[in-house]
Motif scaffolding. Structure first.
Motif, PDB file in Angstrom:
ATOM      1  N   LYS A 169       0.806  -1.222   0.000  1.00 16.00           N
ATOM      2  CA  LYS A 169       0.000   0.000   0.000  1.00 16.00           C
ATOM      3  C   LYS A 169       0.844   1.279   0.000  1.00 16.00           C
ATOM      4  CE  LYS A 169      -4.039   2.189   2.134  1.00 16.00           C
ATOM      5  NZ  LYS A 169      -3.510   3.545   1.980  1.00 16.00           N
ATOM      6  N   LYS A 180       2.264   1.772  -3.447  1.00 15.23           N
ATOM      7  CA  LYS A 180       1.208   2.094  -4.408  1.00 15.23           C
ATOM      8  C   LYS A 180       0.721   3.525  -4.227  1.00 15.23           C
ATOM      9  CE  LYS A 180      -2.089  -0.893  -5.120  1.00 15.23           C
ATOM     10  NZ  LYS A 180      -3.174  -1.844  -4.810  1.00 15.23           N
ATOM     11  N   ASP A 181       0.540   3.922  -2.968  1.00 16.53           N
ATOM     12  CA  ASP A 181       0.088   5.293  -2.693  1.00 16.53           C
ATOM     13  C   ASP A 181       1.106   6.313  -3.193  1.00 16.53           C
ATOM     14  OD1 ASP A 181      -2.175   4.274  -1.559  1.00 16.53           O
ATOM     15  OD2 ASP A 181      -1.543   4.581   0.522  1.00 16.53           O
ATOM     16  N   LYS A 186       0.531   9.007  -6.109  1.00 18.92           N
ATOM     17  CA  LYS A 186       0.760  10.422  -5.864  1.00 18.92           C
ATOM     18  C   LYS A 186       1.738  10.998  -6.881  1.00 18.92           C
ATOM     19  CE  LYS A 186       2.305  13.703  -2.332  1.00 18.92           C
ATOM     20  NZ  LYS A 186       2.876  13.859  -0.966  1.00 18.92           N
TER      21      LYS A 186
END
Length: 216
Positions: free
Chosen positions: A50, A53-54, A58
């Motif tokens: 996560k 991926k975040d 972004k």
């Protein structure tokens, strides 16, 4: 837990699943418990990836925003220059039409003068001059005047007619036309109908053409 450990944990579960034999109720219950472990590991995998991926999402969003900002500058420059080029092209076309009309008018005036001379010569008994003037007048009517106003031509640049739609009275626009729903008023759907049938009439809509420059 690092990436290798997370992957190893998932791989071990896959190997264990292959070795499982479901032959009894107890096996079935153990299988259910095993599945719960698998679900738990799935959560750990998702939790592990996560942050990356975040961060990637972004970064992608920021890159897209920067790209959009730069492209908007290019689009503005293109729009400005296309407008100036199109205005010049339209001016040249207007000058060409004006020159054509002036040449046509001059030719008509000359033809009228020759006809008048022919009539005068005929009246005075000079049949030869009358015949010559009549022939010259006829030639003037048949010859297309040459115009020395040339439209600009550049390889890769062309003009095209573009249909657009102007909503003149939204209250009159129907819900659907030819089975296509255009409410809320969808100008794309309206233009699709127009492309399929250029003669289509839609209350509250007017179709008109504008010119655009196409660059390849």
């Amino acid at each position: 837990m690092d990436e290798i450990e997370v992957k190893q944990q998932a791989t071990t579960l896959e190997q264990q699943a292959q070795d499982y034999q479901i032959a009894t109720n107890d096996d079935y219950e153990q299988g259910a418990e095993f599945l719960k472990r698998v679900k738990g590991t799935e959560k750990e995998v998702k939790s592990y990836w996560k942050p990356a991926k975040d961060a990637a999402a972004k970064a992608h969003k920021e890159i897209c925003q920067k790209e959009k900002a730069m492209l908007s500058i290019c689009e503005s420059a293109e729009k400005i220059l296309k407008g100036k080029m199109l205005s010049y092209s339209q001016k040249v076309e207007a000058d060409r039409r004006a020159a054509e009309e002036a040449a046509r008018k001059a030719a008509q005036e000359e033809s009228d003068r020759l006809l008048a001379e022919a009539a005068k010569a005929e009246k005075s008994g000079d049949s030869a001059s009358a015949t010559v003037n009549m022939a010259m007048a006829e030639q003037m009517e048949n010859v297309k005047p040459a115009v020395q106003v040339a439209a600009p031509k550049v390889a890769g640049v062309s003009k095209k007619k573009v249909w657009k739609c102007c909503i003149t009275d939204s209250s009159k626009v129907p819900v659907a036309v030819c089975g296509v729903c255009i409410r809320p008023i969808d100008t794309k759907a309206v233009m699709q109908l127009h492309r399929l049938n250029p003669n289509v009439e839609i209350a509250g809509c007017e179709f008109f053409q504008t010119e655009q420059l196409a660059i390849r």
